[in-house]
Design an enzyme around this catalytic site. Structure first.
Site, PDB file in Angstrom:
ATOM      1  N   GLY A  17      53.880  58.390  35.190  1.00  0.00           N
ATOM      2  CA  GLY A  17      52.552  58.955  34.953  1.00  0.00           C
ATOM      3  C   GLY A  17      51.745  58.140  33.963  1.00  0.00           C
ATOM      4  O   GLY A  17      51.685  56.908  34.064  1.00  0.00           O
ATOM      5  N   ASP A  38      44.628  50.633  40.314  1.00  0.00           N
ATOM      6  CA  ASP A  38      43.188  50.693  40.609  1.00  0.00           C
ATOM      7  C   ASP A  38      42.807  52.106  41.055  1.00  0.00           C
ATOM      8  O   ASP A  38      41.752  52.634  40.682  1.00  0.00           O
ATOM      9  CB  ASP A  38      42.815  49.687  41.707  1.00  0.00           C
ATOM     10  CG  ASP A  38      43.271  48.284  41.369  1.00  0.00           C
ATOM     11  OD1 ASP A  38      43.327  47.953  40.166  1.00  0.00           O
ATOM     12  OD2 ASP A  38      43.585  47.518  42.298  1.00  0.00           O
ATOM     13  N   ASP A  60      46.458  47.972  49.693  1.00  0.00           N
ATOM     14  CA  ASP A  60      46.015  48.092  48.298  1.00  0.00           C
ATOM     15  C   ASP A  60      45.051  49.263  48.127  1.00  0.00           C
ATOM     16  O   ASP A  60      44.943  49.834  47.048  1.00  0.00           O
ATOM     17  CB  ASP A  60      45.265  46.825  47.847  1.00  0.00           C
ATOM     18  CG  ASP A  60      46.102  45.571  47.966  1.00  0.00           C
ATOM     19  OD1 ASP A  60      47.227  45.640  48.501  1.00  0.00           O
ATOM     20  OD2 ASP A  60      45.624  44.517  47.531  1.00  0.00           O
TER      21      ASP A  60
HETATM   22  O1  KDG Z   1      44.894  45.280  42.165  1.00  0.00           O
HETATM   23  C1  KDG Z   1      45.610  45.096  43.323  1.00  0.00           C
HETATM   24  C2  KDG Z   1      45.222  43.821  44.067  1.00  0.00           C
HETATM   25  O2  KDG Z   1      44.288  44.068  45.034  1.00  0.00           O
HETATM   26  C3  KDG Z   1      44.692  42.848  43.108  1.00  0.00           C
HETATM   27  O3  KDG Z   1      45.729  42.536  42.253  1.00  0.00           O
HETATM   28  C4  KDG Z   1      44.168  41.580  43.673  1.00  0.00           C
HETATM   29  O4  KDG Z   1      42.261  41.318  42.349  1.00  0.00           O
HETATM   30  C5  KDG Z   1      43.365  40.954  42.600  1.00  0.00           C
HETATM   31  C6  KDG Z   1      43.960  39.938  41.761  1.00  0.00           C
HETATM   32  O5  KDG Z   1      43.183  39.191  41.191  1.00  0.00           O
HETATM   33  O6  KDG Z   1      45.175  39.865  41.623  1.00  0.00           O
END
Ligand code: KDG
Length: 311
Positions: A229, A256, A292
């Site tokens: 969490g 994210d 993602d």
């Molecule tokens: O946050 C998950 C991915 O989509 C992301 O890691 C890809 O923006 C990205 C990066 O720069 O690694």
């Protein structure tokens, strides 16, 4: 004005089902921590916009098409005729181990500068989301990030810094020098436990870093604990939110989603407990599904996990 503005580099992610060195089929996806957050907000009905530079070719067109299809505003995106799209290869090495390889040096997205963000910020936003990925991309992107954080906080927006350390882009010491001052412009800082000392002293304990951030004017510090969490620190103390007990199939993008849920709760005027519940709910949707961001919920789906008690 929009509810949430975010900016950074959106990547074209090419995913393999097995070891890259063995070849085989790749599937094409949109990636990027910031665009993931924008999609999370847009799916819940908030007005979300993404700004950045994309290549002026089919791959840039693909990025824009995906964002538009998800209802993310792209009015202030710059097309770059000179530079290529940033690529990311996501290699599934074992059932639960993936490896990332970037081809993004010199990309359109990495050439981001203040001028690319000026119109989007002038249009106004309630929340500005930024990550610690963007300042790692180039000197101009670093300056643009600092400028946007300062400008938005002066204009009264809630500024959220999502640390998102990417070890393949820069060393921790270099990241700390840039991210620590940046955190001073934020009212919300999000970091996983192992990223927290990138906005404080090297090796400092969680409580020490948090106390420093709160003293510098950050209102809320969210420490992500993965399957355990998250903890939220404010001037009133600390609160723990357990993760929802779902079967994890793909953890990429969960952080994210967590941030998107928290910011959605803020926009909806929820109290801290409600914002955390929405954060762990969005995180649970994304870890329980593939991709993602693809598994992020629409608003009418939020209640699907209502019966799950945080662990
Ligand atoms: O946050 C998950 C991915 O989509 C992301 O890691 C890809 O923006 C990205 C990066 O720069 O690694």
């Amino acid at each position: 004005a929009v509810d949430l503005l975010t900016f950074g580099e959106a990547l074209v992610s090419l995913r393999s089902a097995g070891p890259l060195a063995a070849g085989g089929a790749l599937t094409m996806h949109l990636a990027g921590a910031e665009s993931n957050v924008a999609i999370g907000l847009a799916r819940l009905g908030h007005r979300a916009a993404w700004a950045g530079r994309v290549s002026d070719d089919e791959l840039g067109g693909y990025v824009l098409r995906q964002l538009r299809a998800e209802g993310v505003g792209v009015d202030h995106v710059t097309r770059d005729p000179e530079r290529p799209a940033g690529l990311m290869f996501l290699e599934r090495r074992t059932a639960d181990l993936t490896r990332v390889r970037y081809h993004r040096a010199g990309s359109a997205g990495s050439a981001l500068g203040v001028e690319d963000l000026r119109p989007a910020l002038a249009a106004g936003t309630r929340v500005l989301h930024l990550t610690g990925i963007t300042p790692a991309l180039s000197d101009s992107a670093r300056e643009a990030t600092r400028w946007a954080a300062e400008t938005a906080s002066r204009a009264g927006a809630l500024v959220c810094l999502d640390v998102n350390h990417r070890a393949r882009l820069w060393r921790r010491d270099d990241a700390r020098v840039v991210l620590t001052p940046l955190a001073g412009h934020a009212s919300v800082v999000v970091a996983s436990a192992d990223e927290l000392d990138l906005v404080g002293e090297p090796g400092a304990a969680e409580e020490t870093v948090v106390a420093g951030l709160l003293a510098r004017g950050v209102a809320t510090v969210l420490v992500k604990l993965g399957g355990d969490g998250a903890r939220a620190y404010t001037a009133d103390g600390v609160r723990h939110a357990g993760a929802l007990p779902v079967t994890a199939v793909d953890t990429v993008g969960a952080g994210d989603a967590f941030t998107a849920g928290y910011l959605s709760g803020h926009l909806d005027g929820l109290d801290l407990a409600g914002r955390l519940r929405r954060a762990v709910t969005l995180g649970a949707f994304v870890v329980a599904g593939h991709g993602d961001w693809e598994a992020l919920p629409r608003r009418d789906e939020l209640s699907l996990l209502d019966d799950l008690q945080p662990g």
